[in-house]
Design a protein around this motif. Sequence first.
Motif, mmCIF file in Angstrom:
data_model
loop_
_atom_site.group_PDB
_atom_site.id
_atom_site.type_symbol
_atom_site.label_atom_id
_atom_site.label_comp_id
_atom_site.label_asym_id
_atom_site.label_seq_id
_atom_site.Cartn_x
_atom_site.Cartn_y
_atom_site.Cartn_z
ATOM 1 N N ARG A 118 0.823 -1.210 0.000
ATOM 2 C CA ARG A 118 0.000 0.000 0.000
ATOM 3 C C ARG A 118 0.856 1.259 0.000
ATOM 4 N NH1 ARG A 118 -3.385 -0.621 5.282
ATOM 5 N NH2 ARG A 118 -3.450 -2.866 5.333
ATOM 6 N N SER A 119 0.236 2.348 -0.415
ATOM 7 C CA SER A 119 0.871 3.660 -0.317
ATOM 8 C C SER A 119 1.204 3.912 1.147
ATOM 9 C CB SER A 119 -0.094 4.734 -0.830
ATOM 10 O OG SER A 119 0.506 6.001 -0.739
ATOM 11 N N GLY A 120 2.403 4.409 1.406
ATOM 12 C CA GLY A 120 2.848 4.676 2.767
ATOM 13 C C GLY A 120 3.718 3.579 3.348
ATOM 14 N N ASP A 121 3.687 2.370 2.755
ATOM 15 C CA ASP A 121 4.586 1.305 3.200
ATOM 16 C C ASP A 121 6.022 1.712 2.873
ATOM 17 O OD1 ASP A 121 2.391 -0.222 3.914
ATOM 18 O OD2 ASP A 121 2.565 -1.634 2.238
ATOM 19 N N VAL A 122 6.960 1.265 3.687
ATOM 20 C CA VAL A 122 8.377 1.486 3.414
ATOM 21 C C VAL A 122 9.016 0.119 3.204
ATOM 22 C CG1 VAL A 122 10.584 2.381 4.252
ATOM 23 C CG2 VAL A 122 8.463 3.598 4.784
ATOM 24 N N ILE A 123 9.398 -0.175 1.961
ATOM 25 C CA ILE A 123 10.063 -1.447 1.669
ATOM 26 C C ILE A 123 11.512 -1.311 2.122
ATOM 27 C CG2 ILE A 123 10.751 -3.091 -0.104
ATOM 28 C CD1 ILE A 123 8.209 -2.317 -1.632
ATOM 29 N N LEU A 124 11.931 -2.231 2.975
ATOM 30 C CA LEU A 124 13.265 -2.207 3.562
ATOM 31 C C LEU A 124 14.230 -3.178 2.887
ATOM 32 C CD1 LEU A 124 11.985 -2.280 7.243
ATOM 33 C CD2 LEU A 124 12.778 -0.263 5.977
ATOM 34 N N LYS A 125 13.694 -4.344 2.477
ATOM 35 C CA LYS A 125 14.524 -5.394 1.886
ATOM 36 C C LYS A 125 13.759 -6.108 0.786
ATOM 37 C CE LYS A 125 16.053 -6.873 6.448
ATOM 38 N NZ LYS A 125 16.146 -8.057 7.305
ATOM 39 N N VAL A 126 14.517 -6.659 -0.145
ATOM 40 C CA VAL A 126 13.991 -7.581 -1.141
ATOM 41 C C VAL A 126 14.873 -8.818 -1.063
ATOM 42 C CG1 VAL A 126 13.547 -8.001 -3.596
ATOM 43 C CG2 VAL A 126 13.169 -5.713 -2.625
ATOM 44 N N ASN A 127 14.256 -9.972 -0.745
ATOM 45 C CA ASN A 127 15.009 -11.221 -0.568
ATOM 46 C C ASN A 127 16.178 -11.056 0.396
ATOM 47 O OD1 ASN A 127 13.273 -12.566 -2.279
ATOM 48 N ND2 ASN A 127 14.590 -12.339 -4.055
ATOM 49 N N ASP A 128 15.939 -10.433 1.522
ATOM 50 C CA ASP A 128 16.937 -10.204 2.578
ATOM 51 C C ASP A 128 18.070 -9.269 2.161
ATOM 52 O OD1 ASP A 128 15.656 -11.695 4.570
ATOM 53 O OD2 ASP A 128 16.499 -13.563 3.797
ATOM 54 N N GLN A 129 17.986 -8.662 0.980
ATOM 55 C CA GLN A 129 18.982 -7.676 0.540
ATOM 56 C C GLN A 129 18.466 -6.296 0.957
ATOM 57 O OE1 GLN A 129 22.033 -8.197 -1.123
ATOM 58 N NE2 GLN A 129 22.345 -6.033 -0.732
ATOM 59 N N VAL A 130 19.173 -5.653 1.870
ATOM 60 C CA VAL A 130 18.768 -4.350 2.392
ATOM 61 C C VAL A 130 18.882 -3.287 1.296
ATOM 62 C CG1 VAL A 130 19.321 -2.564 4.101
ATOM 63 C CG2 VAL A 130 19.484 -4.985 4.726
ATOM 64 N N LEU A 131 17.862 -2.438 1.192
ATOM 65 C CA LEU A 131 17.900 -1.322 0.247
ATOM 66 C C LEU A 131 18.746 -0.209 0.851
ATOM 67 C CD1 LEU A 131 14.171 -1.247 -0.904
ATOM 68 C CD2 LEU A 131 16.076 -2.575 -1.813
ATOM 69 N N THR A 132 19.655 0.327 0.043
ATOM 70 C CA THR A 132 20.576 1.367 0.499
ATOM 71 C C THR A 132 20.646 2.475 -0.539
ATOM 72 O OG1 THR A 132 22.509 0.405 -0.589
ATOM 73 C CG2 THR A 132 22.000 -0.395 1.646
ATOM 74 N N SER A 133 21.496 3.453 -0.301
ATOM 75 C CA SER A 133 21.675 4.537 -1.272
ATOM 76 C C SER A 133 22.319 4.026 -2.560
ATOM 77 C CB SER A 133 22.516 5.658 -0.672
ATOM 78 O OG SER A 133 23.795 5.171 -0.322
ATOM 79 N N THR A 134 22.977 2.874 -2.510
ATOM 80 C CA THR A 134 23.624 2.328 -3.710
ATOM 81 C C THR A 134 22.927 1.084 -4.248
ATOM 82 O OG1 THR A 134 25.173 1.061 -2.352
ATOM 83 C CG2 THR A 134 25.897 3.251 -3.110
ATOM 84 N N TYR A 135 21.870 0.625 -3.566
ATOM 85 C CA TYR A 135 21.109 -0.542 -4.024
ATOM 86 C C TYR A 135 19.634 -0.232 -3.821
ATOM 87 C CZ TYR A 135 20.057 -5.452 -4.956
ATOM 88 O OH TYR A 135 19.581 -6.625 -5.501
ATOM 89 N N GLY A 159 10.101 -14.476 -11.073
ATOM 90 C CA GLY A 159 10.503 -15.061 -9.799
ATOM 91 C C GLY A 159 9.666 -14.548 -8.642
ATOM 92 N N VAL A 160 9.783 -15.250 -7.522
ATOM 93 C CA VAL A 160 9.112 -14.841 -6.299
ATOM 94 C C VAL A 160 10.132 -14.103 -5.441
ATOM 95 C CG1 VAL A 160 7.938 -15.598 -4.198
ATOM 96 C CG2 VAL A 160 7.518 -16.782 -6.365
ATOM 97 N N ALA A 161 9.786 -12.899 -5.040
ATOM 98 C CA ALA A 161 10.647 -12.096 -4.169
ATOM 99 C C ALA A 161 9.933 -11.916 -2.831
ATOM 100 C CB ALA A 161 10.917 -10.734 -4.796
ATOM 101 N N THR A 162 10.698 -11.902 -1.761
ATOM 102 C CA THR A 162 10.137 -11.609 -0.452
ATOM 103 C C THR A 162 10.411 -10.142 -0.138
ATOM 104 O OG1 THR A 162 10.487 -13.868 0.311
ATOM 105 C CG2 THR A 162 10.174 -12.188 2.008
ATOM 106 N N LEU A 163 9.339 -9.379 0.012
ATOM 107 C CA LEU A 163 9.459 -7.968 0.362
ATOM 108 C C LEU A 163 9.328 -7.845 1.870
ATOM 109 C CD1 LEU A 163 7.080 -6.250 -2.228
ATOM 110 C CD2 LEU A 163 9.528 -6.711 -2.451
ATOM 111 N N THR A 164 10.288 -7.186 2.497
ATOM 112 C CA THR A 164 10.192 -6.862 3.918
ATOM 113 C C THR A 164 9.899 -5.371 3.983
ATOM 114 O OG1 THR A 164 11.761 -8.595 4.488
ATOM 115 C CG2 THR A 164 11.388 -6.875 6.138
ATOM 116 N N TYR A 165 8.800 -5.019 4.647
ATOM 117 C CA TYR A 165 8.377 -3.624 4.682
ATOM 118 C C TYR A 165 7.920 -3.234 6.075
ATOM 119 C CZ TYR A 165 3.657 -5.570 4.382
ATOM 120 O OH TYR A 165 2.514 -6.271 4.622
#
Length: 173
Positions: A119-136, A149-155
């Motif tokens: 939903r709008s307002g969610d903050v996705i933190l990781k995709v498949n345990d890969q942390v989102l950063t300024s360079t990823y 593929g199936v990805a696991t979103l952590t939000y």
Amino acid sequence: SRADLLRSSERLHTLLQTKAALEIAGAPVFTTDGKIVCIHTGTDGDCIPVNTIQSGLQRMQKTGGVSRNILGVRYIDLAVAKGLLIKPAAEGDAGALIAGDNTTPAVKAKSPAERAGVRSGDVILKVNDQVLTSTYSLSDAVQAVVARGVATLTYRRDGKEQSVPVTLEVTTP
């Protein structure tokens, strides 16, 4: 402005910059020990990183053509927003704040993201345990997943961290 920060999960955002005297589309850029770093686009020193090319080739083998993974969200990269001192950087140091504007919704109707309950307002933190950063970025993470593929979103939603599987779709450019 906030609208200028909106990105799509389907677009390539991470390009490298070179200072080559000669820019030929498709020309490789090597490290001093002979490893390919990126491939020139032929414009303004832009170079597509080799890991982006590798994931694209894997999708090509699976789908039989050039394709991009589809998640179906618009987002603000919080690391970029924080670097520009623009709110909503207070949401956290990194991640992808799902957000839309007056012309484009945050979550595309009938998309993999909508089916997964993003939903709008969610903050996705990781995709498949890969942390989102300024360079990823979220876009980088989505495109790194195999085609369909199936990805696991952590939000994070309402202060609670959750995970959900999402089956990505593909489209051709």
